[in-house]
Design an enzyme around this catalytic site. Structure first.
Site, PDB file in Angstrom:
ATOM      1  N   THR A  90      36.899  49.090  43.478  1.00 38.78           N
ATOM      2  CA  THR A  90      36.692  48.384  42.214  1.00 38.78           C
ATOM      3  C   THR A  90      37.996  47.907  41.591  1.00 38.78           C
ATOM      4  O   THR A  90      39.088  48.341  41.949  1.00 38.78           O
ATOM      5  CB  THR A  90      35.963  49.292  41.201  1.00 38.78           C
ATOM      6  OG1 THR A  90      36.782  50.412  40.891  1.00 38.78           O
ATOM      7  CG2 THR A  90      34.631  49.762  41.748  1.00 38.78           C
ATOM      8  N   ASP A  91      37.828  47.008  40.623  1.00 37.55           N
ATOM      9  CA  ASP A  91      38.966  46.550  39.828  1.00 37.55           C
ATOM     10  C   ASP A  91      39.099  47.451  38.594  1.00 37.55           C
ATOM     11  O   ASP A  91      38.389  48.452  38.468  1.00 37.55           O
ATOM     12  CB  ASP A  91      38.808  45.072  39.457  1.00 37.55           C
ATOM     13  CG  ASP A  91      37.585  44.779  38.614  1.00 37.55           C
ATOM     14  OD1 ASP A  91      36.992  45.722  38.022  1.00 37.55           O
ATOM     15  OD2 ASP A  91      37.208  43.596  38.531  1.00 37.55           O
ATOM     16  N   ALA A  92      39.953  47.095  37.673  1.00 33.40           N
ATOM     17  CA  ALA A  92      40.204  47.919  36.490  1.00 33.40           C
ATOM     18  C   ALA A  92      38.963  48.085  35.617  1.00 33.40           C
ATOM     19  O   ALA A  92      38.863  49.044  34.859  1.00 33.40           O
ATOM     20  CB  ALA A  92      41.349  47.314  35.677  1.00 33.40           C
TER      21      ALA A  92
END
Length: 136
Positions: free
Chosen positions: A16-18
């Site tokens: 995932t991203d942030a």
């Protein structure tokens, strides 16, 4: 052509991203893993394909449509459905699903190549294996 295959994958933090959303390029990794398991379900892995037939798969084209995001800790499924074999080309459709909801669709064109990276027609035994439902 039949032979749909499904692979369940849990979304981890590293995917995932942030914001906790699956980073778009990771769907390609998931799809690659699913294609490998689709092949394995037909009695082959990539080393066996190379050893028995002297062939490798390469991705020539991949069209992805992103419809909805997967999130951290979701359990997603990647469905792989063969669409046809034409000479050296193998056409596949893949879908990323979460709870039956379509998140991403992929249309792929794979090309069988020899060790010299030249396109090679699928030999009849391999055509039969890739065209058959898993386990047959």
């Amino acid at each position: 052509m039949n032979g749909a295959h499904r692979l369940a994958i849990r979304v981890y933090y590293e995917d995932t991203d942030a914001g906790g959303i699956v980073y778009h390029a990771n769907y390609l990794r998931f799809a690659e893993r699913a294609r490998t398991e689709w092949l394995r379900a037909r009695g082959f892995d990539h080393p066996a394909l190379l050893e028995r037939f002297g062939l490798l798969f390469t991705v020539r084209r991949c069209d992805a449509v992103f419809l909805a995001p997967a999130r951290l800790d979701d359990e997603i499924e990647i469905e792989t459905v063969p669409q046809g074999i034409e000479g050296a080309r193998i056409l596949l459709r893949q879908r990323v699903l979460e709870g039956g909801r379509e998140l991403v669709t992929l249309a792929l064109e794979l090309v069988l190549v020899n060790r010299a990276m030249r396109p090679v027609r699928a030999p009849p035994p391999l055509r039969a294996i890739l065209s058959a439902p898993a386990g047959s």
